[in-house]
Design a protein around this motif. Structure first.
Motif, mmCIF file in Angstrom:
data_model
loop_
_atom_site.group_PDB
_atom_site.id
_atom_site.type_symbol
_atom_site.label_atom_id
_atom_site.label_comp_id
_atom_site.label_asym_id
_atom_site.label_seq_id
_atom_site.Cartn_x
_atom_site.Cartn_y
_atom_site.Cartn_z
ATOM 1 N N ILE A 120 6.764 9.057 -17.158
ATOM 2 C CA ILE A 120 6.688 9.080 -15.645
ATOM 3 C C ILE A 120 5.419 8.892 -15.252
ATOM 4 O O ILE A 120 5.060 7.851 -14.141
ATOM 5 N N VAL A 121 4.289 9.528 -15.525
ATOM 6 C CA VAL A 121 3.042 9.466 -15.364
ATOM 7 C C VAL A 121 2.526 7.892 -15.622
ATOM 8 O O VAL A 121 1.876 7.460 -14.667
ATOM 9 N N LEU A 149 0.822 -1.322 0.112
ATOM 10 C CA LEU A 149 0.123 0.039 -0.111
ATOM 11 C C LEU A 149 0.679 1.116 -0.028
ATOM 12 O O LEU A 149 0.529 2.179 -0.706
ATOM 13 N N CYS A 150 2.093 1.257 0.705
ATOM 14 C CA CYS A 150 2.919 2.293 0.718
ATOM 15 C C CYS A 150 3.466 2.702 -0.659
ATOM 16 O O CYS A 150 3.590 3.742 -1.005
ATOM 17 N N ILE A 151 3.876 1.528 -1.180
ATOM 18 C CA ILE A 151 4.596 1.802 -2.503
ATOM 19 C C ILE A 151 3.559 2.206 -3.359
ATOM 20 O O ILE A 151 3.920 3.046 -4.310
ATOM 21 N N SER A 152 2.445 1.662 -3.194
ATOM 22 C CA SER A 152 0.945 2.365 -4.366
ATOM 23 C C SER A 152 1.028 3.657 -4.025
ATOM 24 O O SER A 152 0.904 4.529 -5.098
ATOM 25 N N ILE A 153 0.627 4.164 -2.808
ATOM 26 C CA ILE A 153 0.430 5.505 -2.432
ATOM 27 C C ILE A 153 1.594 6.221 -3.109
ATOM 28 O O ILE A 153 1.589 7.496 -3.612
ATOM 29 N N ILE A 154 2.881 5.962 -2.899
ATOM 30 C CA ILE A 154 4.203 6.981 -3.458
ATOM 31 C C ILE A 154 3.955 6.920 -4.967
ATOM 32 O O ILE A 154 4.225 8.022 -5.495
ATOM 33 N N SER A 155 3.805 5.702 -5.614
ATOM 34 C CA SER A 155 3.551 5.833 -6.814
ATOM 35 C C SER A 155 2.608 6.650 -7.330
ATOM 36 O O SER A 155 2.844 7.358 -8.360
ATOM 37 N N GLU A 156 1.556 6.443 -7.004
ATOM 38 C CA GLU A 156 0.381 7.501 -7.329
ATOM 39 C C GLU A 156 0.699 8.945 -7.107
ATOM 40 O O GLU A 156 0.631 9.924 -7.893
ATOM 41 N N VAL A 157 1.279 9.238 -6.101
ATOM 42 C CA VAL A 157 1.585 10.749 -5.572
ATOM 43 C C VAL A 157 2.674 11.264 -6.848
ATOM 44 O O VAL A 157 2.507 12.401 -7.234
ATOM 45 N N GLY A 196 0.816 2.954 -13.300
ATOM 46 C CA GLY A 196 0.912 1.696 -13.740
ATOM 47 C C GLY A 196 1.268 0.757 -12.350
ATOM 48 O O GLY A 196 0.633 -0.159 -11.860
ATOM 49 N N CYS A 197 2.299 1.362 -11.824
ATOM 50 C CA CYS A 197 2.918 0.875 -10.660
ATOM 51 C C CYS A 197 2.035 0.983 -9.289
ATOM 52 O O CYS A 197 1.576 -0.061 -8.644
ATOM 53 N N ALA A 198 1.190 2.003 -9.362
ATOM 54 C CA ALA A 198 0.257 2.152 -8.163
ATOM 55 C C ALA A 198 -0.823 1.315 -8.253
ATOM 56 O O ALA A 198 -1.335 0.725 -7.150
ATOM 57 N N PHE A 199 -1.600 1.129 -9.494
ATOM 58 C CA PHE A 199 -2.692 -0.136 -9.504
ATOM 59 C C PHE A 199 -2.101 -1.257 -9.270
ATOM 60 O O PHE A 199 -2.807 -2.361 -8.701
#
Length: 113
Positions: free
Chosen positions: A35-36, A7-15, A41-44
């Motif tokens: 990068i977007v 979840l932390c990795i997902s949040i950081i990727s999304e931000v 992609g990483c976030a999801f």
């Protein structure tokens, strides 16, 4: 614990993706646009991994709430977005809402294990 790491990795990727969305200037600049795409992609991907370990309502509340709060803070600090008492109150309410959603989920999880 693994779910919260994902979840932390997902949040950081999304931000990061959202920050570069601003820098892409409507997808007219190639590197930020790439990068977007990679960031979302990483976030999801990692949000999907999270859901194997945490309930959907809890994971999504934390993901969207923390992501929104961090994005608002980064907007103020890096992009000179206006800050007001409304922005500050909104961030506090988001954090409070995530905390409220988290508390019952933890109790239910402990009872079902």
């Amino acid at each position: 614990m693994k779910g919260y790491l994902f979840l932390c990795i997902s949040i950081i990727s999304e931000v990061i993706a959202t920050m570069f969305l601003k820098l892409s200037e409507g997808f007219t600049i190639v590197l930020p646009s790439m990068i977007v795409a990679i960031g979302y992609g990483c976030a999801f991907f990692f949000l999907g991994k999270t859901l194997a370990h945490l309930p959907l309502s809890l994971a999504y509340a934390i993901w969207s709430g923390v992501g929104t709060a961090l994005t608002a803070i980064i907007g103020v600090l890096l992009f000179e977005d206006p800050i007001s008492i409304g922005v500050i109150l909104g961030i506090i309410l988001i954090i409070g809402g995530v905390a409220l959603l988290n508390a019952p989920a933890n109790k239910m999880t402990k009872k079902t294990i």
